[in-house]
Design an enzyme around this catalytic site. Structure first.
Site, PDB file in Angstrom:
ATOM      1  N   HIS A 114       2.317   1.979  -3.261  1.00  0.00           N
ATOM      2  CA  HIS A 114       1.491   3.001  -3.911  1.00  0.00           C
ATOM      3  C   HIS A 114       2.087   4.404  -3.828  1.00  0.00           C
ATOM      4  CE1 HIS A 114      -2.256   0.187  -3.398  1.00  0.00           C
ATOM      5  NE2 HIS A 114      -1.309  -0.329  -4.142  1.00  0.00           N
ATOM      6  N   ASP A 167       0.846  -1.200   0.000  1.00  0.00           N
ATOM      7  CA  ASP A 167       0.000   0.000   0.000  1.00  0.00           C
ATOM      8  C   ASP A 167       0.882   1.251   0.000  1.00  0.00           C
ATOM      9  OD1 ASP A 167      -2.191   1.730   0.211  1.00  0.00           O
ATOM     10  OD2 ASP A 167      -3.292   0.386   1.514  1.00  0.00           O
TER      11      ASP A 167
END
Ligand SMILES: *[C@@H]1O[C@H](CO)[C@@H](O)[C@H](O)[C@H]1NC(C)=O
Ligand SMILES: *[C@@H]1O[C@H](CO)[C@@H](O)[C@H](O)[C@H]1NC(C)=O
Ligand SMILES: *[C@@H]1O[C@H](CO)[C@@H](O)[C@H](O)[C@H]1NC(C)=O
Ligand SMILES: *[C@@H]1O[C@H](CO)[C@@H](O)[C@H](O)[C@H]1NC(C)=O
Ligand SMILES: *[C@@H]1O[C@H](CO)[C@@H](O)[C@H](O)[C@H]1NC(C)=O
Ligand SMILES: *[C@@H]1O[C@H](CO)[C@@H](O)[C@H](O)[C@H]1NC(C)=O
Ligand SMILES: *[C@@H]1O[C@H](CO)[C@@H](O)[C@H](O)[C@H]1NC(C)=O
Ligand SMILES: *[C@@H]1O[C@H](CO)[C@@H](O)[C@H](O)[C@H]1NC(C)=O
Length: 388
Positions: free
Chosen positions: A232, A209
């Protein structure tokens, strides 16, 4: 008179010595057992309680070895400096017995140091994708912590985010590594909200993430020499969905590398109604290396990951003074620079100098930039050409 002065001086010296005295609190002396199985939270809490009361430098020592630890809260205020020296490995429980969401919590502490070269193992692979009746655990939560350092610590496979800060002031993170698989769910590296004066330097984060998530109320944050990938990227937001959301400002991101991430430098806000306008301003990105990233530069004010946003309205987040300088490298997507700003609160004063992005898929793929509702100025080298 001279004698009296001497006595006073002596007393001051003794007080100083006590204040600065270093004392070791070894968890093994409190009954901790490094067998990787026994729950050591009782022993750790007793050691913490004594260390916290020490009016000097207290070293809470966790020697080499693997210690299993249940959910725990290390709470202050403490009398002096508290040094949490982790040399060994701490293992998280795989069956969270409670409705709490954080494994190791530090709260209400001034002058905390975490170091020692040890490892925090969240045991994510044992819980990801299974039915878990209780929340998956954030590895380490810092709440109301001031003037503190975290350095030379590694984090692996957190069940949820690895490090989370709320209401912290003047904290420095250096020489940290955070590692979790590319496809692991919600495993943010470092996230923070309502925190000021945070420094993150020389940190290596690869997770499933966000590398770093900068949430509501973050101010005066400096991120430098950080390597992100996979994951991310560094995100401001998401923000703009809750009426409690407050401004984000003064964020400096310098000399960072993104390798194989979905995003690089991202600001994401919800297209959702709010009772007030939230500002995101004074964001500086400089000397950034991009390697094989899908969306290297991205402002998305229509953020809606699950594609079922009710009440879709223009975002009530006002973005201004965002500066990109010396950003270069390769993209695996088709859009190099994406500015999808709010119709009701267009982005203001977005500037760029020397942006050079090319496709990692070969010369046949040409990259484009996308602009909507954005004002600012781009100059110097601009590849692909700027649309601002
Ligand atoms: C941290 O700093 C804030 C603001 O200065 C202060 O209100 C708070 O009491 C401090 N917390 C601790 C634990 O020292
Ligand atoms: C930040 O914390 C460090 C470590 O306690 C301290 O030396 C420094 O003076 C603090 N800075 C500010 C601005 O309070
Ligand atoms: C944030 O930065 C501003 C401007 O540099 C400074 O005045 C302020 O004291 C800083 N606040 C904190 C909490 O570091
Ligand atoms: C930039 O970051 C890299 C990798 O973290 C580091 O080796 C290098 O020294 C940094 N450069 C500067 C000027 O700080
Ligand atoms: C918006 O809602 C929040 C939370 O309910 C509240 O604290 C705040 O005062 C409200 N602001 C305005 C401008 O109405
Ligand atoms: C980028 O990631 C790839 C794949 O993990 C790796 O082979 C390569 O060495 C990395 N490049 C840099 C500059 O770190
Ligand atoms: C644009 O942002 C820069 C840096 O924050 C600031 O110095 C400048 O005044 C801003 N310009 C406008 C027109 O707001
Ligand atoms: C892209 O084109 C340049 C110059 O024409 C050439 O040197 C380079 O090898 C090409 N790269 C790829 C991946 O085809």
């Amino acid at each position: 008179m001279a004698m009296r002065m001497l006595v006073i001086l002596l007393l001051v010296c003794i007080a100083e010595a006590q204040l600065h005295g270093i004392k070791n609190f070894n968890v093994n002396d409190y009954g901790a057992i490094a067998d990787g199985n026994t729950d050591n939270s009782g022993a750790f809490l007793k050691a913490w309680s004594d260390a916290c009361k020490w009016n000097g430098k207290a070293i809470l020592e966790i020697p080499r070895g693997t210690y299993m630890l249940n959910l725990i809260v290390f709470s202050g205020p403490c009398k002096g400096w508290t040094i949490f020296q982790l040399q060994g490995v701490l293992k998280a429980p795989i069956n969270n017995p409670s409705s709490e969401n954080t494994w190791i919590n530090f709260r209400y502490i001034n002058n905390l140091i975490l170091n020692g070269g040890g490892l925090l193992d969240g045991q994510g692979p044992s819980v990801w994708g299974h039915k878990n009746p209780h929340p998956l655990l954030i590895t380490m939560g810092f709440g109301f912590i001031n003037n503190s350092y975290v350095h030379r610590i590694s984090y692996i496979n957190s069940q949820n985010a690895h490090i989370s800060m709320l209401e912290c002031r003047n904290m420095t993170f250096t020489d940290i590594t955070v590692t979790a698989p590319k496809d692991s769910p919600n495993t943010d590296g470092i996230k923070m909200a309502k925190s000021e004066g945070i420094n993150i330097n020389n940190v290596h984060i690869g997770t499933g993430d966000d590398c770093i998530a900068i949430l509501s109320g973050t101010k005066n944050l400096t991120i430098s020499n950080v390597y992100c990938g996979p994951g991310h990227g560094i995100s401001v937001g998401s923000i703009g969905k809750n009426d409690e959301d407050v401004d984000v400002q003064n964020i400096f991101v310098k000399n960072c590398t993104f390798n194989g991430t979905s995003d690089g430098l991202r600001i994401k806000t919800w297209a959702s109604p709010l009772n007030h306008t939230v500002k995101v301003s004074n964001i500086f990105y400089e000397d950034i290396t991009i390697i094989d990233v899908d969306h290297p530069i991205n402002i998305d004010q229509e953020y809606c990951p699950s594609r079922n946003c009710d009440n879709k309205v223009p975002s009530n987040v006002q973005i201004s003074n965002v500066h990109y300088k010396n950003i270069q490298g390769s993209c695996k997507g088709e859009v190099a620079v994406n500015f999808k700003c709010s119709e009701s609160n267009p982005c203001q004063n977005i500037t760029g100098v020397n942006i050079n992005l090319w496709s990692s898929l070969g010369n046949k793929t040409t990259l484009t930039n996308y602009c909507s509702h954005v004002k600012g100025a781009f100059y110097g080298k601009q590849v692909p050409p700027s649309c601002v």
